[in-house]
Design a protein around this motif. Sequence first.
Motif, PDB file in Angstrom:
ATOM      1  N   THR A 110     139.013  79.849  91.048  1.00 45.59           N
ATOM      2  CA  THR A 110     138.693  80.899  90.082  1.00 45.59           C
ATOM      3  C   THR A 110     138.548  80.329  88.680  1.00 45.59           C
ATOM      4  OG1 THR A 110     140.003  82.419  91.424  1.00 45.59           O
ATOM      5  CG2 THR A 110     139.396  83.173  89.242  1.00 45.59           C
ATOM      6  N   VAL A 111     139.451  79.452  88.289  1.00 42.88           N
ATOM      7  CA  VAL A 111     139.398  78.851  86.948  1.00 42.88           C
ATOM      8  C   VAL A 111     138.160  77.969  86.809  1.00 42.88           C
ATOM      9  CG1 VAL A 111     140.567  77.218  85.409  1.00 42.88           C
ATOM     10  CG2 VAL A 111     141.854  79.046  86.495  1.00 42.88           C
ATOM     11  N   LEU A 112     137.793  77.243  87.862  1.00 40.28           N
ATOM     12  CA  LEU A 112     136.575  76.428  87.794  1.00 40.28           C
ATOM     13  C   LEU A 112     135.325  77.293  87.628  1.00 40.28           C
ATOM     14  CD1 LEU A 112     137.200  73.602  90.414  1.00 40.28           C
ATOM     15  CD2 LEU A 112     137.019  73.382  87.941  1.00 40.28           C
ATOM     16  N   GLY A 113     135.277  78.408  88.326  1.00 42.70           N
ATOM     17  CA  GLY A 113     134.142  79.322  88.148  1.00 42.70           C
ATOM     18  C   GLY A 113     134.071  79.863  86.735  1.00 42.70           C
ATOM     19  N   THR A 114     135.207  80.256  86.187  1.00 41.03           N
ATOM     20  CA  THR A 114     135.239  80.793  84.830  1.00 41.03           C
ATOM     21  C   THR A 114     134.901  79.715  83.803  1.00 41.03           C
ATOM     22  OG1 THR A 114     136.937  82.352  85.544  1.00 41.03           O
ATOM     23  CG2 THR A 114     136.658  82.079  83.180  1.00 41.03           C
ATOM     24  N   THR A 115     135.428  78.519  83.997  1.00 45.67           N
ATOM     25  CA  THR A 115     135.146  77.414  83.079  1.00 45.67           C
ATOM     26  C   THR A 115     133.666  77.066  83.093  1.00 45.67           C
ATOM     27  OG1 THR A 115     137.359  76.527  83.420  1.00 45.67           O
ATOM     28  CG2 THR A 115     135.717  75.017  82.533  1.00 45.67           C
ATOM     29  N   THR A 116     133.076  77.042  84.266  1.00 46.36           N
ATOM     30  CA  THR A 116     131.644  76.747  84.382  1.00 46.36           C
ATOM     31  C   THR A 116     130.815  77.753  83.585  1.00 46.36           C
ATOM     32  OG1 THR A 116     131.980  75.786  86.555  1.00 46.36           O
ATOM     33  CG2 THR A 116     129.743  76.478  86.006  1.00 46.36           C
ATOM     34  N   THR A 117     131.123  79.027  83.751  1.00 45.50           N
ATOM     35  CA  THR A 117     130.372  80.055  83.027  1.00 45.50           C
ATOM     36  C   THR A 117     130.560  79.928  81.521  1.00 45.50           C
ATOM     37  OG1 THR A 117     130.433  81.593  84.849  1.00 45.50           O
ATOM     38  CG2 THR A 117     130.133  82.544  82.687  1.00 45.50           C
ATOM     39  N   HIS A 118     131.795  79.698  81.088  1.00 46.83           N
ATOM     40  CA  HIS A 118     132.031  79.575  79.651  1.00 46.83           C
ATOM     41  C   HIS A 118     131.310  78.362  79.064  1.00 46.83           C
ATOM     42  CE1 HIS A 118     134.551  82.973  79.132  1.00 46.83           C
ATOM     43  NE2 HIS A 118     135.555  82.518  79.870  1.00 46.83           N
ATOM     44  N   LEU A 119     131.272  77.255  79.787  1.00 50.72           N
ATOM     45  CA  LEU A 119     130.566  76.071  79.297  1.00 50.72           C
ATOM     46  C   LEU A 119     129.059  76.306  79.233  1.00 50.72           C
ATOM     47  CD1 LEU A 119     132.505  73.181  81.065  1.00 50.72           C
ATOM     48  CD2 LEU A 119     132.536  73.783  78.631  1.00 50.72           C
ATOM     49  N   VAL A 120     128.515  76.936  80.259  1.00 48.44           N
ATOM     50  CA  VAL A 120     127.074  77.228  80.264  1.00 48.44           C
ATOM     51  C   VAL A 120     126.720  78.190  79.128  1.00 48.44           C
ATOM     52  CG1 VAL A 120     125.238  78.372  81.575  1.00 48.44           C
ATOM     53  CG2 VAL A 120     126.734  76.712  82.696  1.00 48.44           C
ATOM     54  N   ASN A 121     127.538  79.240  78.942  1.00 46.23           N
ATOM     55  CA  ASN A 121     127.283  80.197  77.865  1.00 46.23           C
ATOM     56  C   ASN A 121     127.429  79.544  76.488  1.00 46.23           C
ATOM     57  OD1 ASN A 121     126.736  82.278  79.606  1.00 46.23           O
ATOM     58  ND2 ASN A 121     128.801  83.105  79.549  1.00 46.23           N
ATOM     59  N   ALA A 122     128.423  78.688  76.327  1.00 45.56           N
ATOM     60  CA  ALA A 122     128.617  78.018  75.039  1.00 45.56           C
ATOM     61  C   ALA A 122     127.463  77.067  74.741  1.00 45.56           C
ATOM     62  CB  ALA A 122     129.935  77.257  75.033  1.00 45.56           C
ATOM     63  N   HIS A 123     127.013  76.368  75.762  1.00 46.34           N
ATOM     64  CA  HIS A 123     125.883  75.466  75.568  1.00 46.34           C
ATOM     65  C   HIS A 123     124.618  76.247  75.210  1.00 46.34           C
ATOM     66  CE1 HIS A 123     123.337  71.972  75.963  1.00 46.34           C
ATOM     67  NE2 HIS A 123     122.579  72.629  76.821  1.00 46.34           N
ATOM     68  N   GLY A 124     124.398  77.348  75.913  1.00 46.69           N
ATOM     69  CA  GLY A 124     123.231  78.181  75.608  1.00 46.69           C
ATOM     70  C   GLY A 124     123.297  78.782  74.213  1.00 46.69           C
ATOM     71  N   ALA A 125     124.466  79.228  73.809  1.00 52.79           N
ATOM     72  CA  ALA A 125     124.626  79.790  72.466  1.00 52.79           C
ATOM     73  C   ALA A 125     124.409  78.720  71.410  1.00 52.79           C
ATOM     74  CB  ALA A 125     126.005  80.413  72.309  1.00 52.79           C
ATOM     75  N   TYR A 126     124.897  77.523  71.661  1.00 50.45           N
ATOM     76  CA  TYR A 126     124.710  76.424  70.711  1.00 50.45           C
ATOM     77  C   TYR A 126     123.230  76.101  70.557  1.00 50.45           C
ATOM     78  CZ  TYR A 126     124.702  71.721  68.798  1.00 50.45           C
ATOM     79  OH  TYR A 126     124.441  70.634  68.035  1.00 50.45           O
ATOM     80  N   ARG A 127     122.513  76.056  71.671  1.00 51.69           N
ATOM     81  CA  ARG A 127     121.077  75.727  71.613  1.00 51.69           C
ATOM     82  C   ARG A 127     120.280  76.835  70.924  1.00 51.69           C
ATOM     83  NH1 ARG A 127     118.995  71.493  73.774  1.00 51.69           N
ATOM     84  NH2 ARG A 127     117.013  72.491  74.239  1.00 51.69           N
TER      85      ARG A 127
END
Length: 135
Positions: A110-127
Amino acid sequence: MVEWRPWRAGIRPVPEPVATPLVWAAAFTGALLVTAALAATRALTEPPHALLALCALAALLGLCARFTAAPGTALVCWLFHNGFATAPHGELAWQPGTDAWHLTALTTATVLGTTTTHLVNAHGAYRRVTPGGDA
């Protein structure tokens, strides 16, 4: 130096995670369906297969959840695993080594799924907000 730039209409905020009670309700429903599907295909007799399927469900639910939903999601999935995938069926029991490992595996998924989403969203927001990004 910080350069202030106005927000453009095309910039989207980071998506909000799903509310924790809804994630737990989805975990209950999903674990019930996964357990029923495994029972129908006779795969429920192998506890590792059931644990793997419930870990996949927990990781999927983690993709749309907050970190605070991880323990409850893992606990709901563990209850179905313990109650139906391990003998005797329908009885909850705690075996210190095995069940602690199962609960840890489900929480980690569960934590890996949540971490993956947060990293993808943070990367997208940064770009989206940096100059030269794909806005």
